[in-house]
Design an enzyme around this catalytic site. Structure first.
Site, short mmCIF file in Angstrom:
data_model
loop_
_atom_site.label_atom_id
_atom_site.label_comp_id
_atom_site.label_asym_id
_atom_site.label_seq_id
_atom_site.Cartn_x
_atom_site.Cartn_y
_atom_site.Cartn_z
N ASP A 1 0.85 -1.18 0.00
CA ASP A 1 0.00 0.00 0.00
C ASP A 1 0.89 1.24 0.00
O ASP A 1 2.12 1.15 0.13
CB ASP A 1 -0.93 -0.01 1.22
CG ASP A 1 -2.27 0.69 0.93
OD1 ASP A 1 -2.28 1.60 0.08
OD2 ASP A 1 -3.27 0.33 1.55
N GLU B 1 -11.11 6.30 4.00
CA GLU B 1 -10.13 5.74 4.92
C GLU B 1 -10.30 6.29 6.34
O GLU B 1 -11.40 6.62 6.77
CB GLU B 1 -8.71 5.94 4.36
CG GLU B 1 -8.54 5.27 3.01
CD GLU B 1 -7.10 5.17 2.56
OE1 GLU B 1 -6.23 4.81 3.37
OE2 GLU B 1 -6.84 5.43 1.38
#
Length: 1007
Positions: free
Chosen positions: A622, A812
């Site tokens: 990520d 997020e």
């Protein structure tokens, strides 16, 4: 957001070009007199468009600086200077826009712009922009450079116009002509440094110098790289351009010669040299062509380069030396007829360690600028982060940008193409005008695997048509706590539901054996975030102000297998091409390791995913995730690579990663076998995608982007995702003859309707892409509609009210509950619900990424709909409101009564929700009726279907039983009903049809 703002200020400022000159140079006597722009004596007010004025802007309420006109005895010019203080967390600065109602200014007679700056010697970069063309200062092209505050006291900063570069990260109107004309200028802007408090003083902005030809004329080539097949002739187009588009006053000469490189003169090519002349009076845009013939040899060879050196007089030379490249040829890995495994082995055997490191590196498009570093560092991959788009944001511009990056790989020895990736998590959501699907939580509510696959197919075709072969989707998280800011990225809280929706992988990739990946309407898919990201405990995050995202998932091994690993087993079986580990940490009870970041868990990545599950694709990290690992940077790299991460997403740190990786291998801390395994995995997918044969964009499918056919899929998905939670008196569906009063913050807001990950990372309220709001959909359905967003219009005389409320966009951890977000409706939404529902029969639609707590108002609401985040096609919501389609959606997550119940999930021993998992009333006609006898018969038939393996019949029988139970339970949801009802929803998805009807029978008896 102010049009002048730097979107990612810290990253961009580090990459801006230095000034070619600062302060204090002498000027020729015949230079024109300086022209004042700002004296800061009060002649220009603090004001904004359309007036002539100076105004501030920033990424949030605290980021705009404070500005003052301050009397100073040491003022370099006049009596006052512009002073200000700032404390910027995101981005912030100030702008002087010229009056929009007056003609633009002509700066073309001058060499540049200059101003006095009082230095603080803090070493910080300060961005300076000028505005060219367009209708006004907020609808113009932005050109940018920077200077460094590395001095003390007043200093005159001089910036030649030739130092400004066109901004590639953001343009307020998508770009106009990409030429700094200087004849239509609208002002300037200053972006102040973020991250630390500071103050500044500025004075005397003015135009200076004479625009002599060598500063306003430039020579460019039409490409940086010219690949040719062996024996072909390269044609290099050389173009003369001038600011202001005026002809040149003096001759411009371009002397060229082929010299250096890896090709051999007289064996690989015929040397070329000579001079091109552009006489005085030559018009801007005039071109000449240089030809360089190459020779055809007999043996196979890698690519060879021929630099074409250009020496320019009378104009600015090209920024870089163009490279002619004789393509690699005759090597086995270039033979499309060989099996992929043999091609990979041959290519790998030819690669240096540095080239292998490059293949394991992924950089952000914004970090590589024009792309020269792609060849310099042999980069294997680029990405667009959320909101990182070309200008203009069109399919054509995406394809052109990616083709430009792919062209750079032609200048490498082995010509390995890039694999470009994007987060297309609900359609091609970075692209303006793309078809935006409901977020995954809505897709889970459809319970329609075939529809999920169709949404994946539409997404893949739109993504690939812009030149992108790789999608960082789907998210296979099993969301166990709706306080998580990513919960809408999950198909639901039940691993069986997530597994059933993984048909989307076939929509994205095609057949599981990978044979469809080379098609122009398929992309490589990525399962994320491995593993357990949906199980992080509230309060366990240590990332900034996040409360749950990137936290710790604590589970037993059995819970890990049954809940979080189950979707990855399915994904591997479906041939998923890539997997992305989670930022979160995993703490397996009893293993003695404690909480370990997933990017460091070799037992899970190497052990479970690759060895036990047999995953043959590659693992991509990520965004900067390795920076969260303990230890120094070399330890980060070593830990993640040895744990099984094959490609590292290091957006702006690609140089450091590549060099560190090479050093670690040379030191023996990472084995060459591990490097070869990683690179083999990456190359395998590149070959399967057909990138070696077709590295450039195939845009033949671009006409279908946002097409009626694609939007029809999104519309159906939006309709099927609607979950009818309550429907007293059969208020829904509405009749077109009814007068309907519509209110609420989300009735007419496309940005709120599409949510996060839409054009930008966090998304935004308002209209920023193409689509239909719910309000417009209702009107287009033929409804008799009156709209009042805040319900301030009179409420008398209506048959029904529809109040559309819910959340504003987030993504997020920014969206974590407790990080500025809650599960409560806003005060304005609550007021709208209260007013409308007190005045008439009302339906409340909740547009959100997760359940909202409405139990205290449920008694006054006649119909309640979970609309989730339906995407761009609001007509789909209208379709069920007006009965064009029936309500069929079911809750993919449990709807809680209060936040204190969280986390609450199907299968919990104590389970007492507002609405259970799987709940969803239907407006289908002809719904079965009956009692325990009917349910007994359905149970026997379901058991028989299960034994025969007749899944279709089994599902239909369980659905019939579920609807019977819902009719009886109505609004009287008791714990004794909710638990077996939810359990039945899980049993249905696992194929245990007889047991599912047994649980529904138990719920029926308790209702």
């Amino acid at each position: 957001m102010p049009r002048t703002a730097l979107l990612v200020a810290g990253a961009l400022l580090a990459a801006l070009l230095p000034l070619s000159a600062v302060t204090g140079t002498a000027h020729a006597a015949d230079d024109p007199a300086p022209v004042p722009v700002d004296r800061f004596e009060g002649e220009v007010p603090f004001a904004a468009q359309p007036a002539d004025g100076i105004f501030t802007w920033g990424s949030d309420a605290d980021d705009p600086p404070s500005l003052h006109l301050t009397g100073r005895a040491d003022a370099p010019e006049g009596a006052k200077v512009l002073t200000g203080s700032y404390d910027i967390s995101g981005y912030g600065g100030f702008t002087h826009d010229f009056a929009a109602g007056q003609p633009a200014h002509d700066w073309s007679a001058h060499q540049g712009i200059r101003f006095w700056w009082e230095g603080r010697d803090n070493g910080r970069k300060i961005a300076f922009e000028i505005k060219d063309g367009g209708a006004n200062g907020e609808a113009s092209e932005l050109w940018t450079t920077s200077f460094t505050d590395d001095f003390t006291g007043w200093k005159r900063i001089e910036i030649p116009f030739t130092d400004f570069r066109y901004r590639t990260d953001y343009q307020p109107v998508g770009g106009i002509d990409h030429v700094l004309g200087l004849t239509r200028m609208w002002g300037y802007a200053v972006t102040l440094p973020a991250g630390t408090k500071g103050d500044f003083a500025m004075d005397g902005v003015e135009l200076y110098g004479r625009a002599d030809q060598s500063l306003r004329a430039s020579v460019t080539t039409d490409a940086p790289v010219y690949p040719v097949k062996e024996g072909g002739t390269a044609e290099v187009k050389v173009t003369l351009a001038t600011t202001g588009d005026r002809p040149v006053d003096e001759p411009v000469t371009v002397t060229y010669t082929t010299d250096g490189g890896t090709a051999t003169t007289g064996r690989d090519y015929t040397p070329a040299e000579g001079t091109l002349t552009f006489p005085a009076g030559t018009a801007s845009g005039t071109s000449r062509t240089i030809e360089v013939p190459t020779w055809k040899g007999r043996s196979a060879a890698p690519a060879r380069t021929i630099p074409l050196k250009l020496t320019v007089t009378g104009a600015k030379a090209p920024a870089e030396t163009p490279q002619i490249v004789i393509d690699a040829h005759g090597l086995p890995y270039l033979n499309a007829g060989l099996p992929v495994q043999k091609r990979v082995a041959d290519l790998l055997s030819r690669m240096s360690l540095q080239e292998k490191a490059g293949q394991m590196t992924q950089a952000e498009r914004g970090a590589v600028g024009g792309g020269g570093d792609i060849a310099t560092y042999a980069l294997g991959s680029l990405l667009s982060g959320g909101g990182s788009t070309p200008t203009p944001n069109t399919p054509e511009a995406w394809a052109k940008m990616i083709d430009g990056f792919q062209l750079r790989t032609r200048a490498t020895r082995l010509q390995i193409p890039l694999i470009y990736g994007v987060d297309a998590v609900h359609g091609h959501n970075n692209l303006a005008g793309a078809t935006i699907m409901p977020h995954n939580v809505g897709i889970g509510a459809t319970r329609d695997p075939q529809l999920a696959q169709r949404t994946g197919s539409v997404t893949a075709s739109e993504v690939r048509a812009t030149g992108i072969p790789w999608d960082f989707a789907p998210c296979l998280c099993v969301s166990r706590d709706e306080r998580w800011g990513r919960s809408y990225e999950s198909f639901g809280e039940d691993p069986a539901l997530v597994q059933s929706m993984e048909t989307i992988i076939q929509g994205l990739q095609g057949r599981a054996d990978g044979r469809d990946l080379s098609r122009n309407d398929k992309v490589l898919a990525t399962a994320k975030h491995f593993v357990g990201d949906g199980g992080t405990a509230y309060g366990s995050s240590t990332t900034g102000t996040y409360t749950i995202d990137q936290g710790v998932t604590t589970v037993t091994r059995q819970q890990l297998e049954d809940i979080h690993l189950a979707p990855y087993r399915t994904a591997v079986q479906r041939g998923i091409g890539a997997v992305m580990p989670s930022y979160s940490s995993l703490d397996i009870v009893g293993d003695g390791q404690g909480a370990v970041k997933m990017h460091a868990r070799g037992d899970m990545i190497n052990g479970v995913l690759k060895r036990r599950m047999g995953f043959g694709g590659f693992v991509i990290s990520d965004w900067n995730a390795i920076d969260q690992l303990p230890g120094d940077y070399a330890t980060h790299v070593r830990t993640a690579v040895n744990a099984g991460v094959d490609m590292m997403m290091v957006p702006y740190g690609y140089k450091d990663f590549g060099s560190t990786l090479v050093d670690e291998v040379k030191a023996g801390r990472i084995s060459e076998a591990r490097i070869d395994d990683a690179v083999s995995r990456i190359l395998t997918q590149k070959f399967r995608l057909g990138l070696f044969e077709h590295p450039y964009a195939d845009t033949s499918g671009a006409a279908a982007i946002g097409s009626p056919a694609h939007r029809a899929v999104a519309r159906r998905a939006a309709a099927e995702s609607q979950v009818l939670l309550k429907n007293s008196g059969g208020l829904l569906p509405l009749k077109k003859s009814e007068k309907v009063y519509v209110a609420g913050s989300n009735a007419d807001d496309l940005g709120n309707q599409t949510g996060g990950w839409t054009l930008t990372w966090q998304g935004a309220s308002g209209t920023h892409t193409q689509g239909t709001t719910i309000l417009r959909g209702m009107r287009e359905a033929g409804g008799d509609i009156t709209y009042s967003k805040d319900a301030s219009a009179p409420t008398d005389g209506y048959d029904a009210g529809v109040v559309v409320v819910g959340e504003t966009p987030y993504a997020e951890g920014v969206g974590d509950v407790g990080n500025g977000h809650s599960l409560q409706l806003s005060a304005a939404d609550q007021a709208a619900v209260d007013k409308v529902c007190a005045a008439m029969k009302c339906a409340v639609l909740i547009v959100s990424g997760r359940p909202q707590l409405v139990g205290d108002r449920l008694g006054t609401i006649d119909a309640l709909v979970a609309s989730w985040l339906p995407g761009t096609e609001g007509e789909g919501v209208a379709d069920v409101l007006y009965g064009k389609r029936p309500f069929t959606g079911q809750l993919p997550v449990t709807w809680p009564k209060s936040e204190s119940q969280l986390p609450i999930n199907v299968g919990d021993p104590s389970y007492d929700p507002q609405f259970p998992y799987g709940w969803g009333l239907s407006t289908l006609t002809g719904v079965s009726r009956g009692g325990t006898a009917t349910l007994k018969a359905l149970g026997a038939a379901a058991t028989a279907a299960e034994r025969k393996g007749d899944d279709r019949a089994g599902r239909e029988l369980v659905t019939e039983a579920r609807l019977i139970v819902q009719q009886k339970a109505g609004e009287r949801m008791a714990q004794a009903v909710a638990k077996p009802f939810a359990d039945a929803g899980h049993l249905l998805l696992t194929g245990r049809y007889g047991k599912a009807v047994e649980m529904l029978t138990e719920a029926y008896r308790a209702a």
